[in-house]
Design a protein around this motif. Sequence first.
Motif, PDB file in Angstrom:
ATOM      1  N   SER A 142      83.487  62.814  13.923  1.00  0.00           N
ATOM      2  CA  SER A 142      83.938  64.357  14.258  1.00  0.00           C
ATOM      3  C   SER A 142      83.742  64.456  15.723  1.00  0.00           C
ATOM      4  CB  SER A 142      83.172  65.334  13.545  1.00  0.00           C
ATOM      5  OG  SER A 142      81.825  65.125  13.766  1.00  0.00           O
ATOM      6  N   ALA A 143      83.382  63.649  16.484  1.00  0.00           N
ATOM      7  CA  ALA A 143      83.061  63.988  17.863  1.00  0.00           C
ATOM      8  C   ALA A 143      84.489  63.946  18.814  1.00  0.00           C
ATOM      9  CB  ALA A 143      82.325  62.849  18.447  1.00  0.00           C
ATOM     10  N   ILE A 144      85.312  62.981  18.398  1.00  0.00           N
ATOM     11  CA  ILE A 144      86.928  62.866  19.069  1.00  0.00           C
ATOM     12  C   ILE A 144      87.349  64.119  18.890  1.00  0.00           C
ATOM     13  CG2 ILE A 144      88.888  61.847  19.100  1.00  0.00           C
ATOM     14  CD1 ILE A 144      87.545  59.290  18.154  1.00  0.00           C
ATOM     15  N   PRO A 145      87.597  64.895  17.801  1.00  0.00           N
ATOM     16  CA  PRO A 145      88.372  66.101  17.712  1.00  0.00           C
ATOM     17  C   PRO A 145      87.598  67.304  18.528  1.00  0.00           C
ATOM     18  CG  PRO A 145      88.107  65.547  15.581  1.00  0.00           C
ATOM     19  CD  PRO A 145      87.322  64.364  16.481  1.00  0.00           C
ATOM     20  N   LEU A 146      86.288  67.236  18.427  1.00  0.00           N
ATOM     21  CA  LEU A 146      85.385  68.286  19.102  1.00  0.00           C
ATOM     22  C   LEU A 146      85.725  67.900  21.017  1.00  0.00           C
ATOM     23  CD1 LEU A 146      82.157  68.396  17.274  1.00  0.00           C
ATOM     24  CD2 LEU A 146      83.919  70.116  17.451  1.00  0.00           C
ATOM     25  N   TRP A 147      85.634  66.627  21.270  1.00  0.00           N
ATOM     26  CA  TRP A 147      85.872  66.389  22.640  1.00  0.00           C
ATOM     27  C   TRP A 147      87.132  66.762  23.009  1.00  0.00           C
ATOM     28  CZ3 TRP A 147      89.416  62.787  24.816  1.00  0.00           C
ATOM     29  CH2 TRP A 147      88.980  62.753  26.180  1.00  0.00           C
ATOM     30  N   ILE A 148      88.183  66.552  22.088  1.00  0.00           N
ATOM     31  CA  ILE A 148      89.572  67.069  22.670  1.00  0.00           C
ATOM     32  C   ILE A 148      89.659  68.583  22.713  1.00  0.00           C
ATOM     33  CG2 ILE A 148      91.933  67.161  21.704  1.00  0.00           C
ATOM     34  CD1 ILE A 148      91.593  64.392  20.418  1.00  0.00           C
ATOM     35  N   LEU A 149      89.091  69.259  21.872  1.00  0.00           N
ATOM     36  CA  LEU A 149      89.151  70.745  21.441  1.00  0.00           C
ATOM     37  C   LEU A 149      88.312  71.264  22.871  1.00  0.00           C
ATOM     38  CD1 LEU A 149      89.560  73.243  20.369  1.00  0.00           C
ATOM     39  CD2 LEU A 149      87.412  73.021  19.084  1.00  0.00           C
ATOM     40  N   ALA A 150      87.348  70.511  23.451  1.00  0.00           N
ATOM     41  CA  ALA A 150      86.411  70.769  24.510  1.00  0.00           C
ATOM     42  C   ALA A 150      87.208  70.889  25.851  1.00  0.00           C
ATOM     43  CB  ALA A 150      85.185  70.288  24.706  1.00  0.00           C
ATOM     44  N   THR A 151      88.072  69.773  25.741  1.00  0.00           N
ATOM     45  CA  THR A 151      88.965  69.399  26.954  1.00  0.00           C
ATOM     46  C   THR A 151      90.061  70.378  27.114  1.00  0.00           C
ATOM     47  OG1 THR A 151      88.464  67.065  26.741  1.00  0.00           O
ATOM     48  CG2 THR A 151      90.344  67.644  28.182  1.00  0.00           C
ATOM     49  N   VAL A 152      90.729  70.727  26.004  1.00  0.00           N
ATOM     50  CA  VAL A 152      91.884  71.529  25.889  1.00  0.00           C
ATOM     51  C   VAL A 152      91.225  73.077  26.511  1.00  0.00           C
ATOM     52  CG1 VAL A 152      93.321  72.898  24.758  1.00  0.00           C
ATOM     53  CG2 VAL A 152      93.199  70.516  24.551  1.00  0.00           C
ATOM     54  N   THR A 153      90.059  73.515  25.819  1.00  0.00           N
ATOM     55  CA  THR A 153      89.379  74.719  26.059  1.00  0.00           C
ATOM     56  C   THR A 153      89.230  74.808  27.824  1.00  0.00           C
ATOM     57  OG1 THR A 153      88.691  74.928  24.095  1.00  0.00           O
ATOM     58  CG2 THR A 153      87.695  76.448  25.769  1.00  0.00           C
ATOM     59  N   ILE A 201      90.687  73.262  30.242  1.00  0.00           N
ATOM     60  CA  ILE A 201      91.806  73.137  31.112  1.00  0.00           C
ATOM     61  C   ILE A 201      92.388  74.874  30.930  1.00  0.00           C
ATOM     62  CG2 ILE A 201      94.172  72.501  31.093  1.00  0.00           C
ATOM     63  CD1 ILE A 201      92.955  69.704  30.062  1.00  0.00           C
ATOM     64  N   LEU A 202      92.449  75.198  29.704  1.00  0.00           N
ATOM     65  CA  LEU A 202      93.069  76.758  29.881  1.00  0.00           C
ATOM     66  C   LEU A 202      92.059  77.875  30.498  1.00  0.00           C
ATOM     67  CD1 LEU A 202      93.807  76.542  25.852  1.00  0.00           C
ATOM     68  CD2 LEU A 202      95.553  76.619  27.927  1.00  0.00           C
ATOM     69  N   ALA A 203      91.021  77.452  30.429  1.00  0.00           N
ATOM     70  CA  ALA A 203      90.156  78.353  31.098  1.00  0.00           C
ATOM     71  C   ALA A 203      90.136  78.239  32.745  1.00  0.00           C
ATOM     72  CB  ALA A 203      88.352  78.021  30.807  1.00  0.00           C
ATOM     73  N   PHE A 204      90.416  76.985  33.271  1.00  0.00           N
ATOM     74  CA  PHE A 204      90.737  76.820  34.445  1.00  0.00           C
ATOM     75  C   PHE A 204      92.001  77.418  35.173  1.00  0.00           C
ATOM     76  CE2 PHE A 204      92.801  74.215  37.941  1.00  0.00           C
ATOM     77  CZ  PHE A 204      91.793  74.311  38.900  1.00  0.00           C
ATOM     78  N   TYR A 205      92.951  77.210  34.545  1.00  0.00           N
ATOM     79  CA  TYR A 205      94.122  78.128  34.607  1.00  0.00           C
ATOM     80  C   TYR A 205      94.150  79.512  34.685  1.00  0.00           C
ATOM     81  CZ  TYR A 205      96.862  73.562  35.182  1.00  0.00           C
ATOM     82  OH  TYR A 205      97.239  72.613  35.666  1.00  0.00           O
ATOM     83  N   SER A 206      93.309  79.982  33.653  1.00  0.00           N
ATOM     84  CA  SER A 206      93.171  81.215  33.451  1.00  0.00           C
ATOM     85  C   SER A 206      92.400  81.855  34.831  1.00  0.00           C
ATOM     86  CB  SER A 206      92.370  81.744  32.550  1.00  0.00           C
ATOM     87  OG  SER A 206      93.199  81.474  31.319  1.00  0.00           O
ATOM     88  N   MET A 207      91.673  81.239  35.304  1.00  0.00           N
ATOM     89  CA  MET A 207      90.838  81.563  36.677  1.00  0.00           C
ATOM     90  C   MET A 207      91.364  81.469  37.647  1.00  0.00           C
ATOM     91  SD  MET A 207      87.012  79.867  35.929  1.00  0.00           S
ATOM     92  CE  MET A 207      86.402  80.213  37.327  1.00  0.00           C
ATOM     93  N   LEU A 208      92.320  80.373  37.874  1.00  0.00           N
ATOM     94  CA  LEU A 208      93.296  80.208  38.872  1.00  0.00           C
ATOM     95  C   LEU A 208      94.295  81.324  38.970  1.00  0.00           C
ATOM     96  CD1 LEU A 208      94.205  78.326  41.367  1.00  0.00           C
ATOM     97  CD2 LEU A 208      95.595  77.258  39.803  1.00  0.00           C
TER      98      LEU A 208
END
Length: 207
Positions: free
Chosen positions: A135-146, A148-155
């Motif tokens: 289950s670590a792989i899906p959680l890692w992918i979810l964390a990465t996507v989250t 990236i989205l947070a970074f672009y929102s702040m930018l």
Amino acid sequence: FLPSLPENKILVAQHPLLIVANQTATLVCNYKYNGTGKEFRASLHKGTDSSVEVCFIAWNTTKISSNSNKEFNCQGDRDKDKVIFNLWNMNANQTDIYFCKIEVMYPPPYVYNEKSNGTVIHVKEIPTQIQEAQSAIPLWILATVTGILAFYSMLITAVFINYWQKSKKNMYHQSDYMNMTPRHPPYQKNKGYPSYAPTRDYTAYRS
């Protein structure tokens, strides 16, 4: 080892124990039949009373059909003097004794084997560490996507604030203030002059 049989009899032999560590099991039903049957049905049953049919395979001289219980992942296959049941995605709750049943469906008389000793299929539990790793792989992918989205929102927010501050500053420097308030003659507030009338220069009428 299957001994010799009288005519039109079926004898089945199974391996007594299968240890399942990877959720996959292959159960082989060896059988011996010396009759003249042309249509057969082989099924796998679960429990000491064989109350649950896991799956089956039926065949004759021209075709083969197979079906599985919805609670199991099972596929039957046949070979010379044996039927093979492949099971996958098994869980520990499916640990039990399993029996093979071979039937002659046609021509009459209907014949089936006496109950064999069965095969105990022991399905081991999957270790917790392996479940967490899976289950670590899906959680890692979810964390990465989250992230990236947070970074672009702040930018985007920072760019908007910077643009708003610059626009406000430019509007302040470009604005001109001019006093356009009308004037009225001194000491004439009570003589009917409107408050907006300009002051009259009376020196122009003096001679």
